[in-house]
Motif scaffolding. Structure first.
Motif, mmCIF file in Angstrom:
data_model
loop_
_atom_site.group_PDB
_atom_site.id
_atom_site.type_symbol
_atom_site.label_atom_id
_atom_site.label_comp_id
_atom_site.label_asym_id
_atom_site.label_seq_id
_atom_site.Cartn_x
_atom_site.Cartn_y
_atom_site.Cartn_z
ATOM 1 N N MET A 137 2.309 5.328 -3.720
ATOM 2 C CA MET A 137 1.550 6.546 -3.969
ATOM 3 C C MET A 137 0.501 6.271 -5.042
ATOM 4 S SD MET A 137 1.609 9.642 -2.730
ATOM 5 C CE MET A 137 2.543 11.160 -2.725
ATOM 6 N N ALA B 16 -6.204 8.507 -4.252
ATOM 7 C CA ALA B 16 -6.246 7.067 -3.991
ATOM 8 C C ALA B 16 -7.503 6.593 -4.705
ATOM 9 C CB ALA B 16 -6.317 6.770 -2.501
ATOM 10 N N LEU C 205 1.121 -4.140 -4.456
ATOM 11 C CA LEU C 205 1.967 -3.059 -3.943
ATOM 12 C C LEU C 205 1.321 -1.699 -4.139
ATOM 13 C CD1 LEU C 205 5.670 -3.984 -4.840
ATOM 14 C CD2 LEU C 205 4.672 -3.645 -2.572
ATOM 15 N N GLU C 206 0.630 -1.534 -5.274
ATOM 16 C CA GLU C 206 -0.054 -0.267 -5.537
ATOM 17 C C GLU C 206 -1.172 -0.054 -4.539
ATOM 18 O OE1 GLU C 206 -1.369 0.028 -9.555
ATOM 19 O OE2 GLU C 206 0.625 -0.370 -10.357
ATOM 20 N N ALA D 97 0.287 0.979 -1.260
ATOM 21 C CA ALA D 97 0.703 2.377 -1.326
ATOM 22 C C ALA D 97 -0.500 3.302 -1.187
ATOM 23 C CB ALA D 97 1.427 2.634 -2.650
ATOM 24 N N GLU D 98 -1.604 2.932 -1.802
ATOM 25 C CA GLU D 98 -2.843 3.715 -1.701
ATOM 26 C C GLU D 98 -3.328 3.785 -0.271
ATOM 27 O OE1 GLU D 98 -5.368 3.137 -5.813
ATOM 28 O OE2 GLU D 98 -6.349 2.744 -3.915
ATOM 29 N N LYS E 172 -1.643 3.291 2.467
ATOM 30 C CA LYS E 172 -0.696 4.080 3.263
ATOM 31 C C LYS E 172 -0.965 5.570 3.085
ATOM 32 C CE LYS E 172 3.442 1.204 3.692
ATOM 33 N NZ LYS E 172 4.748 0.945 3.097
ATOM 34 N N LEU E 173 -1.168 5.971 1.845
ATOM 35 C CA LEU E 173 -1.425 7.376 1.534
ATOM 36 C C LEU E 173 -2.670 7.870 2.264
ATOM 37 C CD1 LEU E 173 -0.927 9.942 -0.283
ATOM 38 C CD2 LEU E 173 -2.434 8.850 -1.951
ATOM 39 N N ARG F 254 -2.033 7.931 6.156
ATOM 40 C CA ARG F 254 -1.086 8.984 6.528
ATOM 41 C C ARG F 254 -1.786 10.342 6.468
ATOM 42 N NH1 ARG F 254 3.327 7.360 3.180
ATOM 43 N NH2 ARG F 254 2.478 8.795 1.676
#
Ligand SMILES: [Zn+2]
Length: 111
Positions: free
Chosen positions: A1, A25, A88-89, A92-93, A95-96, A99
């Motif tokens: 996230m 993001a 990883l960050e 996550a960004e 993906k956010l 999505r």
């Protein structure tokens, strides 16, 4: 996230001002969620996110060095807010953003 902030906004479903969670993001607002009823508004920011990311990556070395020279202490605390320091960050960004884009498309179909 990505980065999350909280603000008070008018919720159309609650019909009053409630606490909302804003998910970012990088510098782009991706999802706004009412913490009372869970009503969320996603935005498709994929194109802007990729352009923004490219710019962040390209300007990263020079900008980081300048900021570090100027403010060695605040540099380390402000870093995670502007540039993902870990892979990883970044994942996550991404993906956010994707999505939210999928959810935004569904809104468009049903509205
Ligand atoms: Zn609400």
């Amino acid at each position: 996230m990505g980065t999350v902030e909280h603000v008070t906004l008018a919720c159309p479903r609650c019909g009053q001002e409630t606490r909302h969670e804003l998910a970012y993001a990088g510098r782009l607002l991706v999802v706004t969620t009412c913490t009372r009823c869970g009503n969320s508004l996603e935005r498709d920011v994929r194109a802007r996110y990729l352009a923004d990311l490219r710019q962040r990556m390209m300007s990263k070395p020079g900008r980081m060095l300048r900021r570090f020279r100027r403010h060695p202490l605040s540099f380390t605390t402000s870093l995670p807010r502007t540039v993902p320091s870990k892979p990883l960050e970044l994942i996550a960004e991404v993906k956010l953003v994707w999505r939210a884009a999928a959810a935004a498309r569904q809104h468009d179909n049903t509205d």
